[in-house]
Enzyme design. Structure first.
Site, PDB file in Angstrom:
ATOM      1  N   HIS A 112       0.848  -1.186   0.000  1.00  0.00           N
ATOM      2  CA  HIS A 112       0.000   0.000   0.000  1.00  0.00           C
ATOM      3  C   HIS A 112       0.885   1.237   0.000  1.00  0.00           C
ATOM      4  O   HIS A 112       1.931   1.274   0.658  1.00  0.00           O
ATOM      5  CB  HIS A 112      -0.904  -0.003   1.231  1.00  0.00           C
ATOM      6  CG  HIS A 112      -2.076   0.908   1.114  1.00  0.00           C
ATOM      7  ND1 HIS A 112      -1.961   2.283   1.268  1.00  0.00           N
ATOM      8  CD2 HIS A 112      -3.384   0.667   0.852  1.00  0.00           C
ATOM      9  CE1 HIS A 112      -3.153   2.829   1.108  1.00  0.00           C
ATOM     10  NE2 HIS A 112      -4.031   1.881   0.857  1.00  0.00           N
ATOM     11  N   HIS A 113       0.468   2.263  -0.738  1.00  0.00           N
ATOM     12  CA  HIS A 113       1.266   3.489  -0.820  1.00  0.00           C
ATOM     13  C   HIS A 113       1.387   4.173   0.540  1.00  0.00           C
ATOM     14  O   HIS A 113       2.293   4.992   0.761  1.00  0.00           O
ATOM     15  CB  HIS A 113       0.654   4.451  -1.835  1.00  0.00           C
ATOM     16  CG  HIS A 113       1.646   5.351  -2.510  1.00  0.00           C
ATOM     17  ND1 HIS A 113       2.644   6.016  -1.825  1.00  0.00           N
ATOM     18  CD2 HIS A 113       1.795   5.712  -3.811  1.00  0.00           C
ATOM     19  CE1 HIS A 113       3.356   6.737  -2.653  1.00  0.00           C
ATOM     20  NE2 HIS A 113       2.873   6.572  -3.865  1.00  0.00           N
TER      21      HIS A 113
END
Length: 469
Positions: free
Chosen positions: A138-139
């Site tokens: 996930h960013h």
């Protein structure tokens, strides 16, 4: 890490919560082409060690009770590498087209938000005994440069070496935080912030009284800059790319880095300027060959790193610049020159970190509302380009040498995101396309290759770009 759990920063909170809109999901993926298939036991041991040396890989996100506050990182009690590390075998005679199809599906699959938000996939069966390793996270975990920092600690400098193991680190021994405990920690943190802010505002007020005209001038310049940054780019969205969907197509292109750098120098620009010129040239060719009108410019976005040399490893320290990408310019050298001018201008805007300005407010909103307010900033982009410096020297994963390195980032509801990662003598181009916007993806990819050829022709040489799949 603080035993109370480390708080997500405001930008990461927004990325975590706006996924209530599926178009705004924010996965990031690093793909490493390997010269051999890693030994399964060594690969598992590398990931065991990676969880120890990169704390985020052993943590999950906990939301405070009642949604009052921001998420926190806490120990993942369900950490199980059998879930996070997977293997896949390509069909007989499979190659890069089949590989990219499988990677597209892997990339689009949502991460389990109840676990540490990352997954790794090893794909075997590539020609010449090669393999591909994909690390998706996930960013909110980190930005592109942070990924490089993490991988530098996971990969080994020699084929026979691996990341050393050791005792279970302290961050994995900390008891997981409950939503109630997160709420209590939030209340304490907010109280401390309020106290600190009162003191800061008092000091700022004294400075303003001492130098009222210089302070007023700085405020005026910032407000003017903020207006320019918040305004949509002076470009019309392409009618050809107007559709949006939830299906992505991934592809990869290899570009000779030395020739790209020479072409940039010949036009008086940087590698990043030449990269953007190639992308916009490919867009122009795609419009021409599709029989569609060619806009003078298209809304273009590009991340700008705010990371300093003394910043902690990982995390997200980026701003986003939006500008009108000069797509219709047929003179390649002139296109590079125009891009250099506009990018330099947006980089120097005092309010360039507008994300950092509004993220604290958006991060305290319900995810659905934050998505409504933040979504237009990214959904209106016809082109999103990113340039990430690669790792220097040779690197090995469980005994397999890294030959190529491709990066893929979230489209944010835009038409595409195209990433350049320099690796040795190759500029590795990771291409992510919304298939609704690019109905004829094969045509566009050929146009992209031709766009790079246009730019490379500014410099002598015979090396040409290669479409991998």
């Amino acid at each position: 890490m603080d035993a109370a759990g480390e708080e997500m920063n405001a930008f990461e909170t927004v990325m975590w919560r706006i996924e209530s809109d599926p178009a705004l999901r924010t996965p990031a993926m690093a793909c490493l082409e390997l010269d051999a298939v890693p030994d399964p036991g060594r690969l598992a041991a590398v990931h065991e060690a990676a969880v120890a040396v990169v704390p985020r890989l052993g943590q999950r996100v906990v939301e405070p009770a009642l949604g009052l506050g921001v998420p926190r990182w806490t120990t993942d009690p369900a950490m199980d590498l059998r879930f996070h590390l997977r293997r896949h075998q390509l069909p007989a005679r499979g190659g890069w087209p089949e590989l990219m199809e499988g990677l597209s599906q892997f990339y689009m699959s949502p991460l389990d938000r109840a676990r540490s938000p990352w997954e790794a996939l090893l794909v075997e069966g590539l020609p010449r005994g090669r393999a591909l390793y994909a690390l998706k996270m996930h960013h909110a975990v980190t930005d592109g440069l942070g990924v490089m920092q993490h991988l530098a600690r996971i990969l080994a400098p020699e084929r026979q070496d691996d990341v050393p193991g050791g005792p279970r680190p302290a961050h994995l021994q900390t008891p997981p935080m409950s939503p109630y405990e997160a709420l209590v920690a939030q209340a304490r943190a907010d109280l401390g912030r309020v106290t600190g802010e009162v003191g800061r505002l008092g000091s700022a007020g004294l400075r303003s009284l001492a130098a009222p005209f210089s302070t007023a001038g700085a405020v005026s310049r910032y407000v003017s800059s903020l207006g320019r940054v918040l305004a949509p780019p002076a470009a019309e969205n392409s009618a050809l790319l107007a559709e949006r969907g939830l299906t992505l197509r991934l592809a990869a292109v290899d570009v000779p880095f030395d020739r790209l750098r020479a072409a940039a120098k010949a036009a008086g620009g940087s590698v990043n300027d030449a990269f953007l010129a190639a992308l916009l040239g490919g867009y122009r060719l795609f419009h021409e060959r599709s029989g569609a009108p060619v806009p003078e410019a298209v809304p273009t976005a590009m991340p700008i790193s705010l990371r300093r040399s003394d910043d902690p490893e990982g995390g997200n320290r980026i701003a986003s610049a939006r500008f009108a990408g000069p797509m219709a310019e047929t003179d390649v050298a002139r296109r590079v020159e125009r891009i250099r001018a506009v990018v330099s201008e947006v980089r120097e805007e005092p309010a360039v970190d507008v994300i950092g300005l509004f993220s604290p407010l958006l991060g305290r909103m319900p995810g659905a509302l934050a998505a409504i307010l933040a979504g237009p900033m990214t959904k209106g982009n016809d082109l999103h380009a990113s340039n990430v410096p690669g790792l220097q020297g040779d690197h090995y994963l469980a005994g397999a040498r890294v030959e190529r390195f491709y990066g893929y980032g979230p489209l944010g509801g835009g038409a595409s995101l195209i990433t350049l990662v320099s690796h040795g003598s190759t500029a590795c181009i990771g291409v992510g396309l919304d298939t609704a916007a690019f109905a004829d993806g094969d045509l566009y990819l050929q146009c992209l290759v031709d766009g790079f050829t246009e730019v490379l022709d500014l410099a002598p040489g015979t090396a040409t770009p290669t479409l991998r799949g």
